[in-house]
Motif scaffolding. Structure first.
Motif, PDB file in Angstrom:
ATOM      1  N   GLU A   5      79.198  98.317 -29.496  1.00  0.00           N
ATOM      2  CA  GLU A   5      80.109  98.867 -30.493  1.00  0.00           C
ATOM      3  C   GLU A   5      81.118  99.822 -29.862  1.00  0.00           C
ATOM      4  O   GLU A   5      80.865 100.417 -28.815  1.00  0.00           O
ATOM      5  CB  GLU A   5      79.329  99.626 -31.566  1.00  0.00           C
ATOM      6  N   CYS A   6      82.204  99.994 -30.552  1.00  0.00           N
ATOM      7  CA  CYS A   6      83.255 100.945 -30.172  1.00  0.00           C
ATOM      8  C   CYS A   6      82.675 102.362 -30.155  1.00  0.00           C
ATOM      9  O   CYS A   6      81.849 102.716 -31.000  1.00  0.00           O
ATOM     10  CB  CYS A   6      84.384 100.848 -31.188  1.00  0.00           C
ATOM     11  N   SER A   7      83.119 103.178 -29.213  1.00  0.00           N
ATOM     12  CA  SER A   7      82.653 104.559 -29.090  1.00  0.00           C
ATOM     13  C   SER A   7      83.338 105.522 -30.054  1.00  0.00           C
ATOM     14  O   SER A   7      82.906 106.669 -30.180  1.00  0.00           O
ATOM     15  CB  SER A   7      82.880 105.066 -27.656  1.00  0.00           C
ATOM     16  N   ARG A   8      84.377 105.106 -30.728  1.00  0.00           N
ATOM     17  CA  ARG A   8      85.080 105.970 -31.683  1.00  0.00           C
ATOM     18  C   ARG A   8      84.129 106.321 -32.818  1.00  0.00           C
ATOM     19  O   ARG A   8      83.465 105.454 -33.375  1.00  0.00           O
ATOM     20  CB  ARG A   8      86.316 105.259 -32.212  1.00  0.00           C
ATOM     21  N   ALA A   9      84.050 107.587 -33.152  1.00  0.00           N
ATOM     22  CA  ALA A   9      83.148 108.049 -34.208  1.00  0.00           C
ATOM     23  C   ALA A   9      83.377 107.271 -35.496  1.00  0.00           C
ATOM     24  O   ALA A   9      84.518 107.118 -35.948  1.00  0.00           O
ATOM     25  CB  ALA A   9      83.355 109.538 -34.456  1.00  0.00           C
ATOM     26  N   GLY A  10      82.311 106.751 -36.066  1.00  0.00           N
ATOM     27  CA  GLY A  10      82.378 106.041 -37.328  1.00  0.00           C
ATOM     28  C   GLY A  10      82.776 104.577 -37.228  1.00  0.00           C
ATOM     29  O   GLY A  10      82.725 103.865 -38.225  1.00  0.00           O
ATOM     30  N   CYS A  11      83.169 104.110 -36.071  1.00  0.00           N
ATOM     31  CA  CYS A  11      83.585 102.715 -35.910  1.00  0.00           C
ATOM     32  C   CYS A  11      82.398 101.866 -35.499  1.00  0.00           C
ATOM     33  O   CYS A  11      81.647 102.220 -34.593  1.00  0.00           O
ATOM     34  CB  CYS A  11      84.698 102.602 -34.867  1.00  0.00           C
ATOM     35  N   ARG A  16      85.799  95.590 -27.011  1.00  0.00           N
ATOM     36  CA  ARG A  16      86.436  94.616 -26.116  1.00  0.00           C
ATOM     37  C   ARG A  16      87.001  95.274 -24.876  1.00  0.00           C
ATOM     38  O   ARG A  16      87.489  94.603 -23.983  1.00  0.00           O
ATOM     39  CB  ARG A  16      87.537  93.871 -26.858  1.00  0.00           C
ATOM     40  N   TRP A  17      86.968  96.615 -24.828  1.00  0.00           N
ATOM     41  CA  TRP A  17      87.573  97.375 -23.741  1.00  0.00           C
ATOM     42  C   TRP A  17      86.607  98.414 -23.211  1.00  0.00           C
ATOM     43  O   TRP A  17      85.799  98.959 -23.943  1.00  0.00           O
ATOM     44  CB  TRP A  17      88.840  98.090 -24.231  1.00  0.00           C
ATOM     45  N   ARG A  18      86.748  98.734 -21.922  1.00  0.00           N
ATOM     46  CA  ARG A  18      86.021  99.831 -21.276  1.00  0.00           C
ATOM     47  C   ARG A  18      87.044 100.919 -20.952  1.00  0.00           C
ATOM     48  O   ARG A  18      88.040 100.643 -20.296  1.00  0.00           O
ATOM     49  CB  ARG A  18      85.374  99.365 -19.970  1.00  0.00           C
ATOM     50  N   VAL A  19      86.813 102.113 -21.434  1.00  0.00           N
ATOM     51  CA  VAL A  19      87.673 103.253 -21.122  1.00  0.00           C
ATOM     52  C   VAL A  19      86.886 104.080 -20.105  1.00  0.00           C
ATOM     53  O   VAL A  19      85.903 104.731 -20.434  1.00  0.00           O
ATOM     54  CB  VAL A  19      87.997 104.069 -22.393  1.00  0.00           C
ATOM     55  N   VAL A  20      87.315 104.002 -18.857  1.00  0.00           N
ATOM     56  CA  VAL A  20      86.596 104.621 -17.733  1.00  0.00           C
ATOM     57  C   VAL A  20      87.290 105.929 -17.386  1.00  0.00           C
ATOM     58  O   VAL A  20      88.499 105.957 -17.159  1.00  0.00           O
ATOM     59  CB  VAL A  20      86.579 103.664 -16.516  1.00  0.00           C
ATOM     60  N   VAL A  34      81.916 105.970 -19.071  1.00  0.00           N
ATOM     61  CA  VAL A  34      82.517 104.826 -19.747  1.00  0.00           C
ATOM     62  C   VAL A  34      82.332 104.965 -21.253  1.00  0.00           C
ATOM     63  O   VAL A  34      81.219 105.182 -21.736  1.00  0.00           O
ATOM     64  CB  VAL A  34      81.886 103.498 -19.275  1.00  0.00           C
ATOM     65  N   TRP A  35      83.432 104.876 -21.976  1.00  0.00           N
ATOM     66  CA  TRP A  35      83.406 104.698 -23.416  1.00  0.00           C
ATOM     67  C   TRP A  35      83.815 103.258 -23.672  1.00  0.00           C
ATOM     68  O   TRP A  35      84.596 102.673 -22.907  1.00  0.00           O
ATOM     69  CB  TRP A  35      84.388 105.617 -24.109  1.00  0.00           C
ATOM     70  N   THR A  36      83.318 102.691 -24.734  1.00  0.00           N
ATOM     71  CA  THR A  36      83.710 101.336 -25.109  1.00  0.00           C
ATOM     72  C   THR A  36      84.645 101.422 -26.311  1.00  0.00           C
ATOM     73  O   THR A  36      84.554 102.360 -27.107  1.00  0.00           O
ATOM     74  CB  THR A  36      82.476 100.481 -25.436  1.00  0.00           C
ATOM     75  N   ALA A  37      85.550 100.464 -26.418  1.00  0.00           N
ATOM     76  CA  ALA A  37      86.556 100.541 -27.482  1.00  0.00           C
ATOM     77  C   ALA A  37      86.872  99.166 -28.062  1.00  0.00           C
ATOM     78  O   ALA A  37      86.891  98.170 -27.343  1.00  0.00           O
ATOM     79  CB  ALA A  37      87.834 101.170 -26.948  1.00  0.00           C
ATOM     80  N   CYS A  38      87.151  99.180 -29.353  1.00  0.00           N
ATOM     81  CA  CYS A  38      87.664  97.976 -30.013  1.00  0.00           C
ATOM     82  C   CYS A  38      89.184  97.970 -29.839  1.00  0.00           C
ATOM     83  O   CYS A  38      89.775  98.938 -29.351  1.00  0.00           O
ATOM     84  CB  CYS A  38      87.275  97.992 -31.495  1.00  0.00           C
ATOM     85  N   ASP A  39      89.821  96.885 -30.253  1.00  0.00           N
ATOM     86  CA  ASP A  39      91.282  96.787 -30.123  1.00  0.00           C
ATOM     87  C   ASP A  39      91.994  97.906 -30.888  1.00  0.00           C
ATOM     88  O   ASP A  39      92.997  98.432 -30.431  1.00  0.00           O
ATOM     89  CB  ASP A  39      91.773  95.434 -30.643  1.00  0.00           C
ATOM     90  N   GLU A  40      91.472  98.293 -32.036  1.00  0.00           N
ATOM     91  CA  GLU A  40      92.119  99.306 -32.865  1.00  0.00           C
ATOM     92  C   GLU A  40      92.076 100.704 -32.236  1.00  0.00           C
ATOM     93  O   GLU A  40      93.010 101.488 -32.402  1.00  0.00           O
ATOM     94  CB  GLU A  40      91.456  99.353 -34.242  1.00  0.00           C
ATOM     95  N   HIS A  41      91.007 101.026 -31.511  1.00  0.00           N
ATOM     96  CA  HIS A  41      90.820 102.394 -31.028  1.00  0.00           C
ATOM     97  C   HIS A  41      91.021 102.592 -29.527  1.00  0.00           C
ATOM     98  O   HIS A  41      90.927 103.721 -29.047  1.00  0.00           O
ATOM     99  CB  HIS A  41      89.427 102.895 -31.431  1.00  0.00           C
ATOM    100  N   SER A  43      93.703 102.622 -27.666  1.00  0.00           N
ATOM    101  CA  SER A  43      94.819 103.542 -27.389  1.00  0.00           C
ATOM    102  C   SER A  43      94.468 104.968 -27.781  1.00  0.00           C
ATOM    103  O   SER A  43      94.826 105.922 -27.076  1.00  0.00           O
ATOM    104  CB  SER A  43      96.080 103.105 -28.130  1.00  0.00           C
ATOM    105  N   TYR A  44      93.781 105.135 -28.893  1.00  0.00           N
ATOM    106  CA  TYR A  44      93.375 106.465 -29.336  1.00  0.00           C
ATOM    107  C   TYR A  44      92.451 107.116 -28.309  1.00  0.00           C
ATOM    108  O   TYR A  44      92.658 108.270 -27.915  1.00  0.00           O
ATOM    109  CB  TYR A  44      92.675 106.399 -30.695  1.00  0.00           C
ATOM    110  N   LEU A  45      91.422 106.403 -27.874  1.00  0.00           N
ATOM    111  CA  LEU A  45      90.465 106.967 -26.928  1.00  0.00           C
ATOM    112  C   LEU A  45      91.127 107.264 -25.584  1.00  0.00           C
ATOM    113  O   LEU A  45      90.884 108.314 -24.980  1.00  0.00           O
ATOM    114  CB  LEU A  45      89.266 106.030 -26.755  1.00  0.00           C
ATOM    115  N   ARG A  46      91.988 106.361 -25.123  1.00  0.00           N
ATOM    116  CA  ARG A  46      92.697 106.599 -23.865  1.00  0.00           C
ATOM    117  C   ARG A  46      93.580 107.835 -23.981  1.00  0.00           C
ATOM    118  O   ARG A  46      93.602 108.699 -23.112  1.00  0.00           O
ATOM    119  CB  ARG A  46      93.537 105.390 -23.477  1.00  0.00           C
ATOM    120  N   GLY A  47      94.317 107.945 -25.064  1.00  0.00           N
ATOM    121  CA  GLY A  47      95.193 109.092 -25.277  1.00  0.00           C
ATOM    122  C   GLY A  47      94.432 110.404 -25.394  1.00  0.00           C
ATOM    123  O   GLY A  47      94.890 111.442 -24.901  1.00  0.00           O
ATOM    124  N   PHE A  48      93.292 110.387 -26.051  1.00  0.00           N
ATOM    125  CA  PHE A  48      92.451 111.573 -26.187  1.00  0.00           C
ATOM    126  C   PHE A  48      92.080 112.126 -24.817  1.00  0.00           C
ATOM    127  O   PHE A  48      92.148 113.332 -24.577  1.00  0.00           O
ATOM    128  CB  PHE A  48      91.196 111.200 -26.984  1.00  0.00           C
TER     129      PHE A  48
END
Length: 66
Positions: A5-11, A16-20, A34-41, A43-48
């Motif tokens: 699952e996506c690492s964004r809280a509540g998602c 589909r992505w690894r944010v390293v 490593v955080w994991t991310a869906c397509d929607e989040h 950019s948010y996680l990378r920007g954070f």
């Protein structure tokens, strides 16, 4: 791979992505988190992380990296 699952809280979307990233103030250069991310989040996680001046990379999640 679809069980991750996506690492964004509540998602609960499939990741589909690894944010390293790392925090250079507390992690050595060889330590990466490593955080994991869906397509929607992705950019948010990378920007954070980038807003905090953390080195960050985004990679597609593959069977080998899942």
């Amino acid at each position: 791979m679809n069980d991750i699952e996506c690492s964004r809280a509540g998602c609960r979307a499939g990741a589909r992505w690894r944010v390293v990233w790392r925090n250079p103030r507390i992690h050595t250069a060889d330590r990466r988190k490593v955080w994991t991310a869906c397509d929607e989040h992705v950019s948010y996680l990378r920007g954070f992380l980038a807003a905090r001046d953390f080195p960050v990379e985004v990679e597609p999640m593959t069977e080998a990296t899942a």
